[in-house]
Design an enzyme around this catalytic site. Structure first.
Site, PDB file in Angstrom:
ATOM      1  CG  ASP A  16      24.956  25.779  22.663  1.00 36.97           C
ATOM      2  OD1 ASP A  16      25.242  25.225  21.597  1.00 36.97           O
ATOM      3  OD2 ASP A  16      25.156  25.265  23.776  1.00 36.97           O
ATOM      4  CE  LYS A  19      29.589  29.636  17.910  1.00 32.83           C
ATOM      5  NZ  LYS A  19      29.145  29.539  19.289  1.00 32.83           N
ATOM      6  N   GLY A  43      27.527  22.834  16.318  1.00 33.91           N
ATOM      7  CA  GLY A  43      26.308  22.659  15.527  1.00 33.91           C
ATOM      8  C   GLY A  43      25.740  24.033  15.239  1.00 33.91           C
ATOM      9  CG  HIS A  44      27.829  26.982  13.787  1.00 38.04           C
ATOM     10  ND1 HIS A  44      28.934  27.660  13.349  1.00 38.04           N
ATOM     11  CD2 HIS A  44      28.066  26.711  15.099  1.00 38.04           C
ATOM     12  CE1 HIS A  44      29.798  27.787  14.348  1.00 38.04           C
ATOM     13  NE2 HIS A  44      29.299  27.209  15.411  1.00 38.04           N
ATOM     14  CD  GLN A 225      33.277  23.977  20.046  1.00 35.42           C
ATOM     15  OE1 GLN A 225      34.353  24.268  19.595  1.00 35.42           O
ATOM     16  NE2 GLN A 225      32.427  23.219  19.382  1.00 35.42           N
TER      17      GLN A 225
HETATM   18  P1  IMP Z   1      33.867  18.399  23.853  1.00 32.10           P
HETATM   19  O1  IMP Z   1      34.157  19.612  23.037  1.00 32.10           O
HETATM   20  O2  IMP Z   1      32.991  17.408  23.146  1.00 32.10           O
HETATM   21  O3  IMP Z   1      35.107  17.767  24.388  1.00 32.10           O
HETATM   22  O4  IMP Z   1      33.028  18.846  25.139  1.00 32.10           O
HETATM   23  C1  IMP Z   1      33.600  19.625  26.179  1.00 32.10           C
HETATM   24  C2  IMP Z   1      32.574  20.569  26.784  1.00 32.10           C
HETATM   25  O5  IMP Z   1      32.240  21.572  25.845  1.00 32.10           O
HETATM   26  C3  IMP Z   1      31.242  19.913  27.161  1.00 32.10           C
HETATM   27  O6  IMP Z   1      30.739  20.562  28.317  1.00 32.10           O
HETATM   28  C4  IMP Z   1      30.349  20.199  25.986  1.00 32.10           C
HETATM   29  O7  IMP Z   1      28.982  20.213  26.329  1.00 32.10           O
HETATM   30  C5  IMP Z   1      30.837  21.584  25.598  1.00 32.10           C
HETATM   31  N1  IMP Z   1      30.654  21.875  24.168  1.00 32.10           N
HETATM   32  C6  IMP Z   1      31.383  21.415  23.145  1.00 32.10           C
HETATM   33  N2  IMP Z   1      30.960  21.922  21.988  1.00 32.10           N
HETATM   34  C7  IMP Z   1      29.947  22.741  22.289  1.00 32.10           C
HETATM   35  C8  IMP Z   1      29.112  23.600  21.500  1.00 32.10           C
HETATM   36  O8  IMP Z   1      29.246  23.712  20.274  1.00 32.10           O
HETATM   37  N3  IMP Z   1      28.178  24.305  22.179  1.00 32.10           N
HETATM   38  C9  IMP Z   1      28.041  24.231  23.535  1.00 32.10           C
HETATM   39  N4  IMP Z   1      28.795  23.461  24.297  1.00 32.10           N
HETATM   40  C10 IMP Z   1      29.749  22.714  23.688  1.00 32.10           C
END
Ligand code: IMP
Length: 422
Positions: A16, A19, A43-44, A225
């Protein structure tokens, strides 16, 4: 002939970082934009010609006819969500089929992976990761267990392979006593997504990308991420399941380490985190609420409140080291415009011990701060570094010195023009 380079653009904290905006700003300089890790958990957000798009699986170079966009082997892809995302772009007039190449080696997120994601979270009780619920963890688990389905599988004998993996998942769900789910609608849509995917170039993208590099083309590896959500280097177990750091660029695209050029590390002028896990700089007070409100810190994928805090130099130094960041990009400086004092976390403290390097587990550590004067000036209209208020210049210089890395780009607002190169 001069070969091309792969520059990496990486979120270096908890994701977040903004990017989407920066990738959009960078893409004109590149021939190829490639995703190397993650999937629809990303989510970009890109604001383009007055329209807002949230790209989840599709690389941000998709708006430009002349660019090759690659979803690399390190990614996971949900055909139904991919179809929805692609159709939205098609409805807005962008023709994707010639611009998008999908690795046959990327893994497929099945509807039952999403159920497993929920089931594992439910079973964890207090230790929940707070996942996005998109089936990311179970899909990468199956990849590592060597039982996953890959994009290339949809080209031959797919139904049988699908049913076998689904049956395996159903068995696990029964074992977990997690039986109150119905995937029939989801599955229909998912199968439609599989059909839809067949029109794209499902290919050996590692061969293509290396060929493009040999032709002198430059590649932007678009991170998803953030580094502290990396499966190896993040705040395990509160992480995502992919390699979000620079090493993931090599494995997730099939490019050699020597092809990596610049490594751009993106961070915000403050910190946020979505989901569970330790977060030493977290603010539970009015200041945290103010940062969330002004910074509009709500998840692009899940809509959840993001946890907010001051900037964390312990985390940033660690991420810069792991990724070999060569240039920094600081986002959302303007969110701190109103504060009289800005705090910077320079160390963590626990039980009388102080550390400036990342501990094995950040749980239970509290932040040690230094204070800097705030600028109390509206930065959003500034378009030239020389117009920055002295206190903001001092904040940037302080960070550069502490992090021993230049901050080359400073963003002071959501508009493209509010991106200042130094
Ligand atoms: P997962 O990737 O859905 O398995 O989530 C694992 C952890 O990564 C959780 O704490 C999510 O909130 C965090 N997370 C996954 N994708 C994102 C992202 O694009 N931005 C911020 N946090 C993320």
């Amino acid at each position: 002939m001069k070969t091309g380079k792969v520059d990496a653009l990486l979120g270096i904290v908890f994701g977040d970082e903004g990017k989407g905006k920066i990738v959009d700003f960078f893409t004109p300089k590149y021939d190829v934009v490639a995703r190397f890790a993650g999937g629809p958990n990303a989510g970009h957000t890109i604001i383009f010609d007055g329209k807002k798009f949230v790209l989840r699986s599709i690389p941000s170079g998709i708006f430009d006819e002349g660019k090759v966009n690659i979803i690399g082997n390190g990614c996971v892809i949900a055909p139904d969500l991919f179809m929805a995302e692609a159709r939205e772009l098609e409805a807005a007039g962008y023709d994707l089929t010639n611009r998008l190449h999908i690795s046959k080696r990327a893994h497929l997120i099945l509807p039952t992976h999403r159920v497993l994601d929920r089931a594992y979270e439910a079973a964890k009780g207090k230790g929940k990761v707070g996942t996005t619920g998109k089936g990311i963890g179970p899909t990468y688990s199956d990849k590592a267990a060597r039982i996953g389905l890959r994009v290339g599988d949809i080209l031959e004998g797919f139904e049988e392979k699908y049913q076998a993996l689904k049956a395996r998942h159903e068995q696990i769900l029964r074992d977990l006593h997690y039986t109150d789910y119905d995937i029939s609608d989801d599955e229909r849509n998912w199968m439609a997504g599989v059909e839809y995917m067949r029109r794209f170039q499902l290919s050996d993208t590692e061969l293509e990308i290396n060929q493009l590099l040999r032709e002198g083309k430059n590649v932007l590896a678009e991170g998803a991420q953030g580094s502290l959500l990396d499966i190896d280097h993040g705040t395990y177990p509160f992480v995502s399941s992919s390699s979000t750091t620079c090493g993931g660029v090599c494995t997730g695209l099939g490019v050699a380490p020597g092809t990596i050029g610049e490594v751009f590390g993106i961070f915000k002028a403050y910190s946020t985190r979505v989901g569970s896990g330790p977060f030493p700089v977290e603010l539970f007070d009015e200041t945290g609420d103010t940062i969330r409100r002004i910074g509009n810190e709500y998840g692009a994928v899940t809509g959840r409140n993001r946890r907010c805090g001051w900037i964390d130099l312990v985390a940033l130094k660690y991420a810069i080291m792991i990724n070999g960041v060569t240039q920094l990009v600081m986002m959302k400086g303007d969110v701190l415009d109103d504060f009289a004092t800005i705090k910077v976390c320079t160390a963590y403290r626990k039980n009388g011990e102080t550390t400036t390097t990342m501990p094995y587990d950040t749980a239970g550590w509290e932040a040690v701060y230094e204070e800097l004067p705030g600028w109390q000036t509206d930065l959003t209209a500034i378009r030239d570094e020389k117009d920055f208020p002295p206190a903001f210049k001092a904040y940037i210089s302080y960070l550069e010195e502490q992090l021993a890395t230049p901050i080359r780009i400073v963003s002071v607002g959501p508009d493209r023009e509010a991106t200042i190169i130094r």
